[in-house]
Write a protein that holds these residues in place. Structure first.
Motif, PDB file in Angstrom:
ATOM      1  N   LYS A   4       0.827  -1.210   0.000  1.00  0.00           N
ATOM      2  CA  LYS A   4       0.000   0.000   0.000  1.00  0.00           C
ATOM      3  C   LYS A   4       0.858   1.256   0.000  1.00  0.00           C
ATOM      4  CE  LYS A   4      -4.454  -1.467   1.118  1.00  0.00           C
ATOM      5  NZ  LYS A   4      -5.760  -1.048   1.619  1.00  0.00           N
ATOM      6  N   ALA A   5       1.898   1.241   0.797  1.00  0.00           N
ATOM      7  CA  ALA A   5       2.777   2.405   0.853  1.00  0.00           C
ATOM      8  C   ALA A   5       3.393   2.654  -0.514  1.00  0.00           C
ATOM      9  CB  ALA A   5       3.866   2.182   1.897  1.00  0.00           C
ATOM     10  N   ASP A   6       3.768   1.581  -1.159  1.00  0.00           N
ATOM     11  CA  ASP A   6       4.356   1.707  -2.484  1.00  0.00           C
ATOM     12  C   ASP A   6       3.319   2.209  -3.482  1.00  0.00           C
ATOM     13  OD1 ASP A   6       6.521   1.294  -4.359  1.00  0.00           O
ATOM     14  OD2 ASP A   6       5.205  -0.227  -5.225  1.00  0.00           O
ATOM     15  N   LYS A   7       2.103   1.724  -3.314  1.00  0.00           N
ATOM     16  CA  LYS A   7       1.021   2.115  -4.216  1.00  0.00           C
ATOM     17  C   LYS A   7       0.810   3.631  -4.194  1.00  0.00           C
ATOM     18  CE  LYS A   7      -4.012   1.557  -4.525  1.00  0.00           C
ATOM     19  NZ  LYS A   7      -5.134   0.624  -4.313  1.00  0.00           N
ATOM     20  N   ILE A   8       0.680   4.186  -3.015  1.00  0.00           N
ATOM     21  CA  ILE A   8       0.408   5.623  -2.940  1.00  0.00           C
ATOM     22  C   ILE A   8       1.618   6.425  -3.413  1.00  0.00           C
ATOM     23  CG2 ILE A   8       1.165   6.035  -0.546  1.00  0.00           C
ATOM     24  CD1 ILE A   8      -1.982   7.486  -2.240  1.00  0.00           C
ATOM     25  N   ARG A 155     -12.621   5.364  -4.550  1.00  0.00           N
ATOM     26  CA  ARG A 155     -12.650   4.645  -5.827  1.00  0.00           C
ATOM     27  C   ARG A 155     -11.415   3.766  -6.010  1.00  0.00           C
ATOM     28  NH1 ARG A 155     -14.711   8.836 -10.493  1.00  0.00           N
ATOM     29  NH2 ARG A 155     -16.941   8.580 -10.101  1.00  0.00           N
ATOM     30  N   ILE A 156     -10.263   4.319  -5.683  1.00  0.00           N
ATOM     31  CA  ILE A 156      -9.046   3.535  -5.884  1.00  0.00           C
ATOM     32  C   ILE A 156      -8.843   2.530  -4.753  1.00  0.00           C
ATOM     33  CG2 ILE A 156      -7.950   5.433  -7.147  1.00  0.00           C
ATOM     34  CD1 ILE A 156      -6.209   5.964  -4.734  1.00  0.00           C
ATOM     35  N   GLY A 157      -9.692   2.610  -3.729  1.00  0.00           N
ATOM     36  CA  GLY A 157      -9.627   1.634  -2.652  1.00  0.00           C
ATOM     37  C   GLY A 157      -8.561   1.913  -1.613  1.00  0.00           C
ATOM     38  N   CYS A 205      -6.901   7.366 -17.803  1.00  0.00           N
ATOM     39  CA  CYS A 205      -6.401   7.672 -16.463  1.00  0.00           C
ATOM     40  C   CYS A 205      -4.977   7.154 -16.237  1.00  0.00           C
ATOM     41  CB  CYS A 205      -7.335   7.080 -15.407  1.00  0.00           C
ATOM     42  SG  CYS A 205      -6.816   7.523 -13.735  1.00  0.00           S
ATOM     43  N   PRO A 206      -4.091   8.051 -15.802  1.00  0.00           N
ATOM     44  CA  PRO A 206      -2.696   7.670 -15.597  1.00  0.00           C
ATOM     45  C   PRO A 206      -2.477   6.718 -14.423  1.00  0.00           C
ATOM     46  CG  PRO A 206      -3.069   9.899 -14.812  1.00  0.00           C
ATOM     47  CD  PRO A 206      -4.329   9.482 -15.516  1.00  0.00           C
ATOM     48  N   ILE A 207      -3.412   6.674 -13.490  1.00  0.00           N
ATOM     49  CA  ILE A 207      -3.223   5.760 -12.356  1.00  0.00           C
ATOM     50  C   ILE A 207      -4.173   4.568 -12.426  1.00  0.00           C
ATOM     51  CG2 ILE A 207      -2.365   7.607 -10.862  1.00  0.00           C
ATOM     52  CD1 ILE A 207      -5.108   7.465  -9.394  1.00  0.00           C
ATOM     53  N   GLU A 208      -4.728   4.350 -13.596  1.00  0.00           N
ATOM     54  CA  GLU A 208      -5.663   3.237 -13.789  1.00  0.00           C
ATOM     55  C   GLU A 208      -5.110   1.900 -13.288  1.00  0.00           C
ATOM     56  OE1 GLU A 208      -5.702   0.660 -16.125  1.00  0.00           O
ATOM     57  OE2 GLU A 208      -7.808   0.072 -16.037  1.00  0.00           O
ATOM     58  N   PRO A 209      -3.800   1.611 -13.479  1.00  0.00           N
ATOM     59  CA  PRO A 209      -3.248   0.334 -12.988  1.00  0.00           C
ATOM     60  C   PRO A 209      -3.329   0.178 -11.467  1.00  0.00           C
ATOM     61  CG  PRO A 209      -1.742   1.367 -14.546  1.00  0.00           C
ATOM     62  CD  PRO A 209      -2.796   2.371 -14.248  1.00  0.00           C
ATOM     63  N   TYR A 210      -3.460   1.286 -10.765  1.00  0.00           N
ATOM     64  CA  TYR A 210      -3.486   1.232  -9.293  1.00  0.00           C
ATOM     65  C   TYR A 210      -4.895   1.393  -8.735  1.00  0.00           C
ATOM     66  CZ  TYR A 210       1.448   1.855 -10.111  1.00  0.00           C
ATOM     67  OH  TYR A 210       2.726   1.698 -10.571  1.00  0.00           O
TER      68      TYR A 210
END
Length: 220
Positions: A4-8, A155-157, A205-210
């Motif tokens: 999660k930390a990496d995700k953000i 939305r991104i959870g 969306c540029p962050i669609e993968p996340y």
DNA sequence: AAAACGGGGGC
DNA sequence: GCCCCAGTTTT
């Protein structure tokens, strides 16, 4: 946890880069030219349920006539109202604005307090406005949650919350502090350009993968 | 938790 | 005409 930390971290990195291609929101625009906490407070109060462009013009008109609490206090409520028209709730805002200026002058020596609890006592100032003044006006750590931040974070959870206030507290718990100040600006930009409340442009969306794509149909 | 506040602009 | 907009306050 590490995931999660990496995700953000990745999300922020991407949005920082992407934002260069987007039109900057009003408050960012203001912060580049004028970081006066008072002007940010006033502009933010005016922006409630009102589009950026309208807010920008209204605050310009007002500041041309009066740009300090002392000066605005001398105006009649109707004068303030006509200057800030046509922002939404312009009568109520004119009344609140004058009262805010009166309090600033009488209680705080004409200065905007840099404390969240004190800001929240001002009429028409809620958590979103108060936190924006803290972060943008004073550059102090705060988390400003508006509908965009609330919607997108869910939305991104990254969080699962019902209200903006819950979102703010959840983010205070888990969002790395280094991102507190800028997260609002980044998500508002994304919200305005891509991640709309209705019909988000997920394919662009540029962050669609996340993104978990939760609440895509409608989430406010 | 939900309604009310209040007006312009987009479609 | 109907829905939306960088929310806050009252019921």
């Amino acid at each position: 946890m590490e995931v999660k930390a990496d995700k953000i971290h990745r999300i922020v990195e991407i949005l920082r880069r992407e934002k260069e291609n987007w039109n900057v929101p009003i408050v960012t625009l203001m912060s580049q030219t004028d970081r006066d906490p008072f002007k940010i407070l006033v502009a933010t109060v005016l922006s409630l349920r009102t589009k950026d462009e309208v807010t920008a013009k209204a605050s310009e008109r007002l500041f041309k006539v009066a740009d300090t609490p002392e000066k605005i206090l001398k105006l009649k409520e109707e004068e303030i109202a006509s200057l800030i028209y046509p922002v939404g709730f312009y009568r109520r805002k004119a009344r609140n604005l004058k009262e805010i200026c009166r309090i600033l002058v009488e209680k705080y020596g004409g200065k905007v307090p840099d404390d969240l609890e004190e800001l929240l006592k001002l009429p028409g100032v809620g958590r979103k406005t108060a936190n924006l003044v803290i972060t943008l006006g004073f550059g102090k750590p705060g988390i400003c949650v508006d509908t965009h931040v609330h919607r997108i974070m869910n939305r991104i959870g990254y969080v699962e919350t019902k209200t903006p206030e819950e979102t703010e507290f959840a983010l205070r718990e888990k969002l790395p502090k280094e991102y507190w100040i800028e997260i609002n600006d980044l998500l508002v930009s994304l919200g305005q350009h891509i991640c709309h409340p209705v019909s988000p442009k997920c394919s662009q969306c540029p962050i669609e993968p996340y993104c978990d794509k939760r609440g895509v149909k409608r989430s406010r």
